[in-house]
Scaffold this active site. Structure first.
Site, short mmCIF file in Angstrom:
data_model
loop_
_atom_site.label_atom_id
_atom_site.label_comp_id
_atom_site.label_asym_id
_atom_site.label_seq_id
_atom_site.Cartn_x
_atom_site.Cartn_y
_atom_site.Cartn_z
N GLU A 1 3.17 1.39 -20.43
CA GLU A 1 1.77 -0.26 -19.51
C GLU A 1 1.02 -0.26 -20.79
OE1 GLU A 1 3.20 -1.38 -17.14
OE2 GLU A 1 3.41 0.21 -15.74
N LYS B 1 -5.58 -7.22 -17.91
CA LYS B 1 -5.00 -7.18 -16.91
C LYS B 1 -6.14 -8.30 -16.03
CE LYS B 1 -2.65 -4.87 -12.70
NZ LYS B 1 -1.98 -3.89 -12.15
N ARG C 1 -7.35 -1.88 10.06
CA ARG C 1 -7.06 -3.33 9.86
C ARG C 1 -8.73 -3.63 8.28
NH1 ARG C 1 -7.89 -4.94 15.39
NH2 ARG C 1 -5.82 -4.67 15.97
N GLU D 1 0.01 -13.22 -6.90
CA GLU D 1 1.74 -13.22 -7.44
C GLU D 1 1.79 -14.79 -7.55
OE1 GLU D 1 3.66 -10.00 -9.20
OE2 GLU D 1 5.03 -10.98 -9.28
N HIS E 1 10.09 -4.37 -15.55
CA HIS E 1 10.09 -3.42 -14.61
C HIS E 1 11.22 -4.20 -13.76
CE1 HIS E 1 5.82 -2.86 -15.21
NE2 HIS E 1 5.67 -2.31 -14.54
N ASN F 1 5.34 -7.67 -15.13
CA ASN F 1 6.55 -6.67 -14.84
C ASN F 1 7.08 -7.41 -16.20
OD1 ASN F 1 5.52 -5.86 -11.99
ND2 ASN F 1 6.03 -8.09 -11.17
N HIS G 1 8.30 6.57 -13.57
CA HIS G 1 7.93 4.64 -13.64
C HIS G 1 7.78 4.76 -15.26
CE1 HIS G 1 6.58 0.70 -12.51
NE2 HIS G 1 6.05 0.99 -13.23
N LYS H 1 -2.63 -4.05 -6.18
CA LYS H 1 -1.38 -4.61 -5.51
C LYS H 1 -1.21 -2.22 -4.77
CE LYS H 1 1.59 -7.17 -8.28
NZ LYS H 1 3.15 -7.23 -9.59
N ARG I 1 1.04 -13.53 -12.86
CA ARG I 1 0.93 -12.38 -12.38
C ARG I 1 2.48 -11.36 -12.78
NH1 ARG I 1 -2.43 -8.11 -8.31
NH2 ARG I 1 -2.22 -6.44 -9.30
P1 NAD Z 1 1.91 9.82 -10.67
O1 NAD Z 1 1.12 9.17 -9.48
O2 NAD Z 1 2.98 10.50 -9.73
O3 NAD Z 1 1.49 10.76 -11.72
C1 NAD Z 1 1.80 11.64 -13.07
C2 NAD Z 1 1.97 13.33 -12.90
O4 NAD Z 1 0.56 13.58 -13.36
C3 NAD Z 1 1.80 13.11 -10.69
O5 NAD Z 1 2.81 14.51 -10.92
C4 NAD Z 1 0.12 13.41 -10.69
O6 NAD Z 1 0.25 14.56 -10.28
C5 NAD Z 1 0.10 14.21 -12.81
N1 NAD Z 1 -1.65 13.34 -12.94
C6 NAD Z 1 -2.08 12.73 -12.55
N2 NAD Z 1 -3.27 13.10 -12.57
C7 NAD Z 1 -3.08 14.36 -13.90
C8 NAD Z 1 -3.95 15.16 -14.53
N3 NAD Z 1 -5.42 14.11 -15.51
N4 NAD Z 1 -4.22 16.07 -15.27
C9 NAD Z 1 -3.05 16.62 -14.46
N5 NAD Z 1 -2.07 15.97 -14.32
C10 NAD Z 1 -1.70 14.51 -13.83
O7 NAD Z 1 2.26 8.16 -12.05
P2 NAD Z 1 1.41 7.95 -12.19
O8 NAD Z 1 2.50 7.17 -14.08
O9 NAD Z 1 0.00 7.91 -13.00
O10 NAD Z 1 1.85 6.55 -11.51
C11 NAD Z 1 3.34 5.87 -11.81
C12 NAD Z 1 3.01 5.01 -9.56
O11 NAD Z 1 2.25 3.94 -9.90
C13 NAD Z 1 4.53 4.17 -9.46
O12 NAD Z 1 4.64 4.58 -8.09
C14 NAD Z 1 4.51 2.92 -10.21
O13 NAD Z 1 5.39 2.05 -9.18
C15 NAD Z 1 2.85 2.54 -9.21
N6 NAD Z 1 2.21 1.24 -10.25
C16 NAD Z 1 1.68 0.89 -9.27
C17 NAD Z 1 0.95 -0.79 -10.00
C18 NAD Z 1 0.26 -1.42 -9.49
O14 NAD Z 1 -0.39 -2.75 -9.88
N7 NAD Z 1 -0.44 -1.06 -8.23
C19 NAD Z 1 1.37 -0.51 -11.59
C20 NAD Z 1 2.74 -0.16 -12.15
C21 NAD Z 1 2.35 1.72 -11.76
N1 GLY Z 2 1.97 -3.82 -12.62
C1 GLY Z 2 1.96 -5.71 -12.12
C2 GLY Z 2 0.38 -6.17 -11.29
O1 GLY Z 2 -0.14 -5.57 -11.32
O2 GLY Z 2 0.60 -7.26 -11.21
#
Ligand code: NAD
Ligand code: GLY
Length: 369
Positions: A190, A232, A126, A242, A253, A250, A270, A148, A246
């Site tokens: 982003e 942010k 939890r 949100e 998005h 997006n 993404h 998030k 917030r």
């Molecule tokens: P990801 O986590 O898939 O990373 C991208 C690629 O880069 C992967 O293959 C990873 O293994 C590789 N990688 C990571 N760090 C590396 C490094 N230093 N050197 C070499 N390779 C590396 O993608 P991302 O773009 O980081 O994140 C996208 C995700 O984040 C999506 O699922 C999206 O929905 C989520 N997201 C969440 C929020 C939030 O507020 N929580 C906001 C935006 C996006």
């Molecule tokens: N990436 C959108 C949020 O954090 O609200």
């Protein structure tokens, strides 16, 4: 050990859930980055098959002086694995290693690892503490900040999850040196997002410094991460869950999530989907009479210069716009089936609103192959 002289700090101000974001090169090797975290017998580093071989050993060494047992779990890499099966690997590791309520999880990787680790932390016993150690530009400027967490469902992106804040975010800028070019570009989407929604001066700065960022100039990237996190922090500090403001984070998005889900997770990154989605959302803002076509062109040029697609994919041979609309109705912002879009309605100002289907169809038809 002293903190690096180049250390930048951004505060997320959420009362008792407040935390710092640390931004500098070489933070992974710096035990100081992890000092004054709560005491625990064991910690679990969650990473993936790409990032663990690059950085897990260094993080493990930094934590070993402080914690008796430092475990590592290595997940399969990719958006396609952001699901229940992979999440369960984290719970398996926690239970197999006898982790307790004080165990701290460390998310070492991009947004996929960060979102899943945060959700595991929110649910294990939890709720246990966690620290974000983001290693992609996208995760340093966005996903690691603000709490998030979650996973995808085959019918919709990030549909299962929780708001759960980390104890700290540690952005080691050196990790960006190993990031593939395509992922750097995805992160820039982003970064660009923050300009139109909140800070046109930052948009000017991005335009002037984009080539430096693409060349991985560390000073330029440090400022981009800092300014993005400041914006942010300003938004999340006012609307953590949100209920209103917030949602502007997006921007791009709604169209972007339709592209990701419609193409199959992992086909478009993404950030690529968000980059293209921002052009579509800007075009919709123009159709609504909120910005002029020069603004849409300005954004399109910048997104393209960042190495991102600006033309949307065809998601269905016939009635492509209909398929986008179907997918966009499965969006957390949708209200009683009405799709709600983040639109730009003034300099540094965004809002959330619906639009007639016919207008959205026109935008999709104009913006897709
Ligand atoms: P990801 O986590 O898939 O990373 C991208 C690629 O880069 C992967 O293959 C990873 O293994 C590789 N990688 C990571 N760090 C590396 C490094 N230093 N050197 C070499 N390779 C590396 O993608 P991302 O773009 O980081 O994140 C996208 C995700 O984040 C999506 O699922 C999206 O929905 C989520 N997201 C969440 C929020 C939030 O507020 N929580 C906001 C935006 C996006
Ligand atoms: N990436 C959108 C949020 O954090 O609200």
């Amino acid at each position: 050990m002293q903190a690096p002289t180049s250390l930048r700090r951004v505060a997320i101000d959420l009362g008792e859930r407040s935390y710092p974001i640390l931004i500098a090169p070489a933070l992974l090797d710096h035990p100081e980055s992890f000092s004054d975290l709560p005491a625990a017998t064991s910690v679990l580093i969650v990473s993936n098959t790409t990032v663990a071989p690059l950085y897990a050993q260094r993080l493990q060494s930094a934590l070993q002086g402080r914690y008796k047992a430092v475990h590592v779990v290595t997940l399969p890499d990719g958006e396609v694995h952001k699901n229940w099966q992979t999440l369960n690997l984290i719970f398996d590791a926690l239970l197999q290693n006898g982790c307790d309520r004080k165990t701290i999880l460390f998310a070492l990787g991009g947004g996929v690892v960060g979102d899943m680790t945060g959700y595991a932390a929110a649910s294990y016993m939890r709720g246990v503490p966690f620290v974000q150690v983001p290693t992609t530009l996208l995760s340093q400027v966005d996903s690691s900040v603000g709490g998030k967490t979650g996973i995808n469902h085959p019918l919709g992106k990030n549909m299962i999850g929780a708001f759960y804040q980390p104890l700290r975010v540690v952005c080691d800028l050196d990790t960006l040196k190993t990031l593939p070019d395509r992922e750097l570009s995805a992160g820039l989407a982003e970064v660009i997002k923050y300009g139109p929604i909140a800070d046109l001066a930052f948009l000017d700065w991005i335009e002037a410094n984009l080539d430096r960022m693409l060349a991985r100039d560390m000073d330029a990237l440090a400022y981009a991460v800092q300014r993005s996190c400041e914006i942010k922090a300003w938004v999340v500090g006012q609307d953590e869950r949100e209920s209103g403001l917030r949602a502007i984070l997006n921007f791009g998005h709604t169209f972007g999530h339709a592209i990701e889900a419609g193409m199959g997770y992992g086909q478009w990154l993404h950030g690529e989907a968000v980059g293209c989605g921002m052009v579509m959302a800007a075009q919709l803002s123009c159709e609504l009479g909120m910005v002029d076509s020069a603004f849409v062109q300005r954004l399109r040029t910048l997104v393209q210069r960042a190495g991102l697609p600006v033309v949307g994919p065809r998601l269905r041979a016939d009635d492509n716009a209909g398929r986008y609309l179907e997918l966009m109705r499965v969006d957390k912002k949708a209200d009683a089936g009405e799709i709600r879009f983040v639109v730009i309605d003034g300099p540094s100002r965004a809002s959330v609103r619906g639009a007639p289907d016919a207008m959205v169809r026109k935008v999709i038809n104009a913006c897709c192959v």
